[in-house]
Design a protein around this motif. Structure first.
Motif, PDB file in Angstrom:
ATOM      1  N   ARG A  89       0.860  -1.174   0.000  1.00  0.00           N
ATOM      2  CA  ARG A  89       0.000   0.000   0.000  1.00  0.00           C
ATOM      3  C   ARG A  89       0.906   1.237   0.000  1.00  0.00           C
ATOM      4  O   ARG A  89       2.004   1.213   0.561  1.00  0.00           O
ATOM      5  CB  ARG A  89      -0.898   0.016   1.232  1.00  0.00           C
ATOM      6  N   TRP A  90       0.431   2.325  -0.628  1.00  0.00           N
ATOM      7  CA  TRP A  90       1.225   3.547  -0.675  1.00  0.00           C
ATOM      8  C   TRP A  90       1.614   3.994   0.734  1.00  0.00           C
ATOM      9  O   TRP A  90       2.742   4.417   0.967  1.00  0.00           O
ATOM     10  CB  TRP A  90       0.485   4.649  -1.424  1.00  0.00           C
ATOM     11  N   LYS A  91       0.708   3.865   1.689  1.00  0.00           N
ATOM     12  CA  LYS A  91       1.020   4.310   3.049  1.00  0.00           C
ATOM     13  C   LYS A  91       2.169   3.507   3.645  1.00  0.00           C
ATOM     14  O   LYS A  91       2.933   4.022   4.465  1.00  0.00           O
ATOM     15  CB  LYS A  91      -0.211   4.293   3.942  1.00  0.00           C
ATOM     16  N   ASP A  92       2.334   2.252   3.228  1.00  0.00           N
ATOM     17  CA  ASP A  92       3.456   1.452   3.710  1.00  0.00           C
ATOM     18  C   ASP A  92       4.769   1.913   3.071  1.00  0.00           C
ATOM     19  O   ASP A  92       5.823   1.883   3.708  1.00  0.00           O
ATOM     20  CB  ASP A  92       3.214  -0.030   3.455  1.00  0.00           C
ATOM     21  N   ILE A  93       4.699   2.339   1.823  1.00  0.00           N
ATOM     22  CA  ILE A  93       5.883   2.922   1.172  1.00  0.00           C
ATOM     23  C   ILE A  93       6.281   4.193   1.917  1.00  0.00           C
ATOM     24  O   ILE A  93       7.464   4.424   2.196  1.00  0.00           O
ATOM     25  CB  ILE A  93       5.609   3.192  -0.323  1.00  0.00           C
ATOM     26  N   GLU A  94       5.298   5.012   2.286  1.00  0.00           N
ATOM     27  CA  GLU A  94       5.586   6.229   3.050  1.00  0.00           C
ATOM     28  C   GLU A  94       6.267   5.892   4.378  1.00  0.00           C
ATOM     29  O   GLU A  94       7.189   6.596   4.806  1.00  0.00           O
ATOM     30  CB  GLU A  94       4.319   7.038   3.296  1.00  0.00           C
ATOM     31  N   LEU A  95       5.841   4.819   5.033  1.00  0.00           N
ATOM     32  CA  LEU A  95       6.475   4.414   6.290  1.00  0.00           C
ATOM     33  C   LEU A  95       7.941   4.037   6.083  1.00  0.00           C
ATOM     34  O   LEU A  95       8.801   4.371   6.909  1.00  0.00           O
ATOM     35  CB  LEU A  95       5.714   3.251   6.936  1.00  0.00           C
ATOM     36  N   HIS A  96       8.229   3.360   4.990  1.00  0.00           N
ATOM     37  CA  HIS A  96       9.617   3.024   4.664  1.00  0.00           C
ATOM     38  C   HIS A  96      10.435   4.297   4.455  1.00  0.00           C
ATOM     39  O   HIS A  96      11.590   4.373   4.894  1.00  0.00           O
ATOM     40  CB  HIS A  96       9.689   2.141   3.415  1.00  0.00           C
ATOM     41  N   ILE A  97       9.847   5.270   3.794  1.00  0.00           N
ATOM     42  CA  ILE A  97      10.532   6.539   3.557  1.00  0.00           C
ATOM     43  C   ILE A  97      10.794   7.248   4.890  1.00  0.00           C
ATOM     44  O   ILE A  97      11.903   7.736   5.133  1.00  0.00           O
ATOM     45  CB  ILE A  97       9.720   7.429   2.599  1.00  0.00           C
ATOM     46  N   GLN A  98       9.791   7.285   5.752  1.00  0.00           N
ATOM     47  CA  GLN A  98       9.941   7.931   7.063  1.00  0.00           C
ATOM     48  C   GLN A  98      11.121   7.375   7.838  1.00  0.00           C
ATOM     49  O   GLN A  98      11.828   8.108   8.523  1.00  0.00           O
ATOM     50  CB  GLN A  98       8.685   7.732   7.913  1.00  0.00           C
ATOM     51  N   LYS A  99      11.335   6.072   7.749  1.00  0.00           N
ATOM     52  CA  LYS A  99      12.373   5.404   8.532  1.00  0.00           C
ATOM     53  C   LYS A  99      13.771   5.532   7.939  1.00  0.00           C
ATOM     54  O   LYS A  99      14.751   5.331   8.648  1.00  0.00           O
ATOM     55  CB  LYS A  99      12.054   3.907   8.661  1.00  0.00           C
TER      56      LYS A  99
END
Length: 138
Positions: A89-99
């Protein structure tokens, strides 16, 4: 579900409605707005041309097959801890970016990108790092 190559993940973070052509920008705006409004949207990470490349203008060199672009795809996916073929999901990609990403990473990872000088990508990464998601395009 959308198909995205590695470097287009960063391109989306800095997208502000501009593109290589009207058709390209319209296509990217549709994808961007879908991900912004519905971060539950699934994305498959692909090797090579994706749904954004499909609208790249046919006016000379097709940069979507350039070796440097494939290298940038690989560097970005490695940086954010993702692999070709994954469906997230796009939101999971965003979480990877955040980290794993900070705004100044753009200076080296996207050093040769013609869009880098606008500073939008650094701003977009900072929004993701802050948990704010994709910026609303005015």
């Amino acid at each position: 579900m959308y198909r995205l190559r590695g470097h287009h993940i960063f391109c989306l973070l800095g997208y502000r409605g501009m593109g290589y052509s009207k058709e390209y920008a319209e296509n990217m705006t549709r994808l961007y707005q879908t991900l912004r409004v519905n971060p539950e949207t699934f994305v498959q990470l692909v090797n090579g041309p994706d749904q954004l490349c499909e609208k790249y203008p046919n006016n000379g060199e097709y940069h979507c097959q350039d070796t440097n672009i494939y290298e940038r795809d690989a560097v970005i996916l490695e940086k954010i801890g993702l692999k070709i073929g994954q469906v997230l999901r796009w939101k999971d990609i965003e979480l990877h970016i955040q980290k794993s990403v900070i705004p100044s990473d753009i200076q080296t990872i996207c050093e040769t990108c013609s869009w880098r000088s606008y500073g939008y990508c650094e701003e977009g990464i900072q929004l993701i790092v802050n948990g704010q998601g994709l910026k609303k395009i005015e």
